[in-house]
Motif scaffolding. Sequence first.
Motif, short mmCIF file in Angstrom:
data_model
loop_
_atom_site.label_atom_id
_atom_site.label_comp_id
_atom_site.label_asym_id
_atom_site.label_seq_id
_atom_site.Cartn_x
_atom_site.Cartn_y
_atom_site.Cartn_z
N VAL A 1 0.85 -1.21 0.00
CA VAL A 1 0.00 0.00 0.00
C VAL A 1 0.88 1.25 0.00
O VAL A 1 0.61 2.22 -0.73
CB VAL A 1 -0.94 0.00 1.22
N GLU A 2 1.93 1.21 0.80
CA GLU A 2 2.83 2.35 0.85
C GLU A 2 3.51 2.56 -0.50
O GLU A 2 3.70 3.70 -0.95
CB GLU A 2 3.87 2.13 1.95
N ARG A 3 3.88 1.47 -1.17
CA ARG A 3 4.52 1.57 -2.49
C ARG A 3 3.58 2.19 -3.50
O ARG A 3 3.98 3.00 -4.34
CB ARG A 3 4.98 0.19 -2.96
N VAL A 4 2.30 1.78 -3.44
CA VAL A 4 1.31 2.34 -4.36
C VAL A 4 1.17 3.84 -4.14
O VAL A 4 1.10 4.63 -5.09
CB VAL A 4 -0.05 1.63 -4.21
N ARG A 5 1.13 4.26 -2.89
CA ARG A 5 0.97 5.68 -2.60
C ARG A 5 2.16 6.50 -3.11
O ARG A 5 2.00 7.62 -3.60
CB ARG A 5 0.81 5.91 -1.10
N LYS A 6 3.35 5.94 -3.02
CA LYS A 6 4.53 6.65 -3.50
C LYS A 6 4.60 6.69 -5.02
O LYS A 6 5.17 7.61 -5.60
CB LYS A 6 5.80 5.98 -2.96
N SER A 7 4.01 5.69 -5.65
CA SER A 7 4.15 5.55 -7.10
C SER A 7 3.13 6.36 -7.88
O SER A 7 3.32 6.62 -9.07
CB SER A 7 4.02 4.07 -7.51
N MET A 8 2.03 6.77 -7.24
CA MET A 8 0.95 7.42 -7.98
C MET A 8 0.50 8.67 -7.26
O MET A 8 0.92 8.96 -6.14
CB MET A 8 -0.23 6.45 -8.16
N ASP A 9 -0.38 9.41 -7.92
CA ASP A 9 -0.92 10.62 -7.32
C ASP A 9 -2.37 10.80 -7.72
O ASP A 9 -2.87 10.13 -8.62
CB ASP A 9 -0.10 11.85 -7.73
N GLY A 10 -3.04 11.71 -7.02
CA GLY A 10 -4.41 12.04 -7.37
C GLY A 10 -5.37 10.87 -7.20
O GLY A 10 -5.25 10.03 -6.30
N LYS A 11 -6.32 10.82 -8.11
CA LYS A 11 -7.36 9.78 -8.05
C LYS A 11 -6.82 8.40 -8.39
O LYS A 11 -7.45 7.38 -8.07
CB LYS A 11 -8.49 10.14 -9.01
N VAL B 1 -4.38 6.92 -7.08
CA VAL B 1 -4.07 6.20 -5.83
C VAL B 1 -5.31 5.47 -5.34
O VAL B 1 -5.28 4.27 -5.04
CB VAL B 1 -3.54 7.18 -4.76
N ASP B 2 -6.42 6.18 -5.25
CA ASP B 2 -7.66 5.58 -4.75
C ASP B 2 -8.14 4.47 -5.67
O ASP B 2 -8.63 3.43 -5.21
CB ASP B 2 -8.75 6.65 -4.61
N THR B 3 -8.00 4.68 -6.98
CA THR B 3 -8.48 3.67 -7.95
C THR B 3 -7.70 2.37 -7.78
O THR B 3 -8.29 1.27 -7.71
CB THR B 3 -8.32 4.20 -9.38
N VAL B 4 -6.36 2.47 -7.73
CA VAL B 4 -5.53 1.26 -7.63
C VAL B 4 -5.71 0.60 -6.26
O VAL B 4 -5.83 -0.63 -6.16
CB VAL B 4 -4.06 1.62 -7.88
N LEU B 5 -5.75 1.41 -5.20
CA LEU B 5 -5.93 0.83 -3.87
C LEU B 5 -7.30 0.19 -3.72
O LEU B 5 -7.44 -0.82 -3.01
CB LEU B 5 -5.72 1.90 -2.80
N VAL C 1 -10.11 -4.76 -3.04
CA VAL C 1 -11.16 -5.73 -3.41
C VAL C 1 -10.56 -7.11 -3.62
O VAL C 1 -11.11 -8.13 -3.18
CB VAL C 1 -11.90 -5.23 -4.67
N ARG C 2 -9.40 -7.16 -4.30
CA ARG C 2 -8.76 -8.46 -4.54
C ARG C 2 -8.24 -9.05 -3.22
O ARG C 2 -8.29 -10.27 -3.03
CB ARG C 2 -7.61 -8.29 -5.54
N PHE C 3 -7.71 -8.21 -2.38
CA PHE C 3 -7.25 -8.66 -1.07
C PHE C 3 -8.42 -9.26 -0.28
O PHE C 3 -8.31 -10.34 0.31
CB PHE C 3 -6.65 -7.45 -0.34
N HIS C 4 -9.55 -8.60 -0.29
CA HIS C 4 -10.74 -9.12 0.41
C HIS C 4 -11.20 -10.43 -0.19
O HIS C 4 -11.54 -11.39 0.52
CB HIS C 4 -11.87 -8.07 0.34
N ARG C 5 -11.20 -10.51 -1.52
CA ARG C 5 -11.66 -11.74 -2.17
C ARG C 5 -10.74 -12.90 -1.80
O ARG C 5 -11.21 -14.03 -1.55
CB ARG C 5 -11.67 -11.54 -3.69
N ARG D 1 -7.52 3.56 3.21
CA ARG D 1 -8.30 4.81 3.25
C ARG D 1 -9.35 4.84 2.15
O ARG D 1 -9.60 5.88 1.52
CB ARG D 1 -7.39 6.03 3.13
N VAL D 2 -9.92 3.67 1.90
CA VAL D 2 -10.97 3.53 0.89
C VAL D 2 -12.21 2.97 1.60
O VAL D 2 -12.17 1.85 2.12
CB VAL D 2 -10.54 2.58 -0.25
N PRO D 3 -13.30 3.71 1.66
CA PRO D 3 -14.49 3.26 2.39
C PRO D 3 -15.01 1.89 1.94
O PRO D 3 -15.43 1.09 2.77
CB PRO D 3 -15.51 4.36 2.11
N LEU D 4 -14.96 1.62 0.64
CA LEU D 4 -15.48 0.35 0.14
C LEU D 4 -14.71 -0.83 0.72
O LEU D 4 -15.30 -1.84 1.15
CB LEU D 4 -15.40 0.34 -1.39
#
Length: 708
Positions: free
Chosen positions: A587-597, A599-603, A608-612, A646-649
């Motif tokens: 998650v930390e790597r994703v936040r460092k690698s992207m910006d804006g929306k 980040v939320d889209t990829v996370l 969702v895949r983590f939950h599945r 930090r994603v409500p879904l």
Amino acid sequence: MATTPQLFEEPFDADEYIERLAWRTPGGGSKGGAEAFDPKRLLEEFENHIEELKQLDEKIQRRVEKLEHQCHREAKEFAHKVQDLQRSNQVAFQHFQELDEHISYVATKVCHLGDQLEGVNTPRQRAVEAQRLMTYFNEFLDGDLRSDVFNNPEKIKEAADIIQKLHLIAQELPFDRFADVKAKIASKYHDLERQLIQEFTAGQRRGEIGRMREVAAVLLHFKGYAHCVDVYIKQCQEGAYMRSDVFEDTALLCQRVNKQVGEVFQSPETVMAKLIQNIFENKLQAHVKEKLDETRRSDIEQYLKNLYDLYTRTTALASKLTEFNLGSDKHTFLSKLIKNIFSTYLESYIEMEKDYLRTRSAVILQRYYDSKNHQKRPLGGGSIQELKERIRQRTNLPLGPSIDTHGETFLSQEVVVNLLQETRHAFERCNRLSDPSDLPKNAFSIFLLLVEHLCVDHMDYALEIGLSAIPSADAKNANLYFLDVVQQANTIFHLFDKQFNDHLMPLISSSPKLTECLHKKKEVIEQMEVKLDTGIDRTLNCMVGQMKHILATEQKKTDFRPEDENNVMIQCTAACSKVCVYVSRQVERVRKSMDGKNVDTVLTELGVRFHRLIHEHLQQYSYSSMGGMLAICDVAEYRKSAKDFRVPLVLQLFDTLHALCNLLVVAPDNLKQVCSGEQLTNLDRNLLHAFVQLRVDYRQARLGRHFS
């Protein structure tokens, strides 16, 4: 109290006046005063005072009537005087008109007399002038110039006037009869012309402006006047170019000469224009040719820099020169001079610019790959490669072996900055050196080269290598470097977009090329976004695969069915701990690698895949009562990791999963009540039943009846 008019002057207060009158009257004061109040005496005083006021009023009225009578009498006298003055003025005006008519009559007579005198005097003067010229012509005819005017150097101005007129007369004479005298006059004409030019030159060297002005006025009617101007221009430039900066020297020279030209010549704008033309066609053109020809074939980069600098300084010089009087259309005049100097260089400019930019960009890229000891791989082409690409984009299957890049992204911000810097310089030169009609087309061609080298040769190649380096989803201990590629690509996108808006848009914003540029930019970005999306998707698959591998190797069946139920510590399992650590790191790597929306889209997708994965993983085991508690501990730990997203879904999904795990430990009689709770009431009954079936006591306690 004596009654006088002064008592009633403004400001007058009647109450105060009465009070003052009563106070002055004996016995008229207030009670308790020095003397007792006596109303009769006060009344008597008021009546006496009223009589006095009446007498005063009558007196004033008589005076007013007297003044009015006097005013009417003086007004009548003044009116009579005004009437007398009007009559006098009318008489004077009539006399003035008569005088004006008389003056006009006399003036007409004088003008007529003057015309008559001029009519008599002009032919006489012409006759005298003709006689004088005939006398001088006879001297040339005899071959003996006896007149003092031809032999006295101080009378050169008068001699020039005579010889100029004789020269005009001689041209009308027949050649066969007057060949000899015509030759003598022409010889004297040229001799005087030469002397005048020498006198002008000497005066210029001595700085005698007055003498120069006199000689120039005489030479104005001679054919050698143009030669005089040429000599003046040549002599002006002597010693003017002592420094290395020819442009600054030219500006100072023109500023100094401009004032002098106005004092010497009758048409200073013509002389000034000729001076500037001479400087441009000789000094500046030679300077430009020397600077450009020496680098045109040996050093294209320096040639382009010199061309830009020389053209910029020449146009700046021309802008300064517009403050001088050069005629009616000085801007067109100066533009033609500049065009004559640079036309041969500007015709081939854009091709040389593109050749240099193409070569320079290739060198920058090759130098970078050489520093990495990397031999650039061909990306391939043709139908087979296109088919592989389509299959990979649609299925995310790694076609071909994975490449080990050892963590290298093959994207360099230094390379990008160098490419953008070269392109920025090219845009600046293009804006300055291109014809306005060709500017959008030339700018677009430079933009295409930027796309080719930055977007295709560097970024697209790095994305292809990055995609090839992504391991398969079932790889163990995979190093996921593609997120680093995403991070750098994102930075490069911002730099590329800034270059587009700051330097390209102003050049094409008002031309049809704007649509082409926007379309090309959108096309390139969309192509790379597809590859980025593909790489991110495959990277997420690898992350999930890594989590699955951790769970498969670390999670044991006895974790949720401990042999000794009474001797178990209620805490999350080792597999859960390792997965949570891994997830937090990703998650930390994703936040460092992207910006804006993004980040939320990829996370969101990763969450969702983590939950599945966790949902499916939990359904592989059966749970005792204590095992259910351990499962709840694991899910609670997973839920803590979900908060990092930090994603409500994602958090909602794990809240629901946590509620489902409660079905593993709740008492059988309370199952229906729990299933009707807020978090589970909207779930499919089959899903709830499936979780209840994971309980060890499902068959013994006949829990299925709670879902019948």
